[in-house]
Design a protein around this motif. Structure first.
Motif, mmCIF file in Angstrom:
data_model
loop_
_atom_site.group_PDB
_atom_site.id
_atom_site.type_symbol
_atom_site.label_atom_id
_atom_site.label_comp_id
_atom_site.label_asym_id
_atom_site.label_seq_id
_atom_site.Cartn_x
_atom_site.Cartn_y
_atom_site.Cartn_z
ATOM 1 N N GLU A 133 0.830 -1.215 0.000
ATOM 2 C CA GLU A 133 0.000 0.000 0.000
ATOM 3 C C GLU A 133 0.865 1.267 0.000
ATOM 4 N N LYS A 134 1.923 1.267 0.808
ATOM 5 C CA LYS A 134 2.803 2.448 0.879
ATOM 6 C C LYS A 134 3.427 2.745 -0.473
ATOM 7 N N GLU A 137 0.708 4.099 -2.695
ATOM 8 C CA GLU A 137 0.355 5.458 -2.254
ATOM 9 C C GLU A 137 1.327 6.479 -2.833
ATOM 10 N N GLU A 141 0.439 9.595 -5.242
ATOM 11 C CA GLU A 141 0.807 10.969 -4.865
ATOM 12 C C GLU A 141 1.607 11.669 -5.963
ATOM 13 N N SER A 149 -7.962 4.180 -4.613
ATOM 14 C CA SER A 149 -7.230 4.253 -3.337
ATOM 15 C C SER A 149 -6.057 3.284 -3.392
ATOM 16 N N ALA A 150 -5.084 3.534 -2.525
ATOM 17 C CA ALA A 150 -3.929 2.640 -2.450
ATOM 18 C C ALA A 150 -4.351 1.259 -1.967
#
Length: 199
Positions: A133-134, A137, A141, A149-150
């Protein structure tokens, strides 16, 4: 030298635990039985692992170590998310379809108490998924990727990569994939993921 001996003893204990897990299931595998199989003392097992759940948690973490290390490095180095996921995909897939993960999941499916399943989730998926997810994300960004969404994009990535392969391994309808099979699947999944998340 002492650490090397300890590492060998730990490997022998984990090997014994996997053997008994396959033969007896989680409920039928005791710390005493593992100690006997590994030719170790029961006191050593409890000193090193505290209890059976902690031992199996360590085994799950050990199995996921390479995947987590690759993801941790990608997050720390601020690597390109899609390139990082392409590098991690075959490592993750090999781990999830390997004999250790399959043995753990078969035993968890037969564990009515759900203790082993909770351990696998906490030490495995719950430590790896947030790192995926990070990475995603970061891609969202910077505008390198597009997704609602991530979290959802991470689910897409996992679904494309694994599909029903692990469950087919668990129920015995799929053999251990070759390195070539893993590589081909990882490439196909990451290519599809790129198309799905392109801006």
């Amino acid at each position: 030298m002492q650490e090397e001996i300890k590492a060998k003893r730990r490997a022998a204990i984990e090997k014994a635990a996997y053997k008994l897990l396959r033969e007896r299931g989680y409920g039928g595998t005791s710390m005493l039985a593992i100690a006997k199989e590994a030719k170790a003392s029961n006191e050593t097992l409890y000193r090193w692992y505290a209890d059976k759940n902690a031992l199996f948690k360590t085994m799950v973490e050990s199995n996921a170590k390479a995947t987590k290390a690759a993801l941790d490095a990608a997050v720390m180095d601020r690597a390109d998310p899609l390139t990082a996921l392409e590098a991690v995909a075959p490592i993750l897939l090999s781990m999830l379809l390997g004999e250790k993960a399959i043995s753990l999941n078969r035993a968890a499916a037969a564990d009515d108490g759900g203790e082993l399943g909770a351990t696998i989730a906490a030490a495995g998926r719950d430590s790896v998924f947030p790192l995926i997810e990070k990475l995603i994300e970061r891609g969202l960004e910077t505008g390198a990727m597009a997704a609602p969404s991530a979290s959802l994009a991470a689910e897409w990535f996992i679904s494309l990569l694994i599909g029903d392969l692990q469950i087919r391994r668990v129920i015995g309808t799929l053999p251990v994939p070759s390195d070539g099979d893993v590589s081909a699947r990882a490439t196909a999944a990451t290519n599809a993921f790129r198309k799905l998340c392109r801006t």
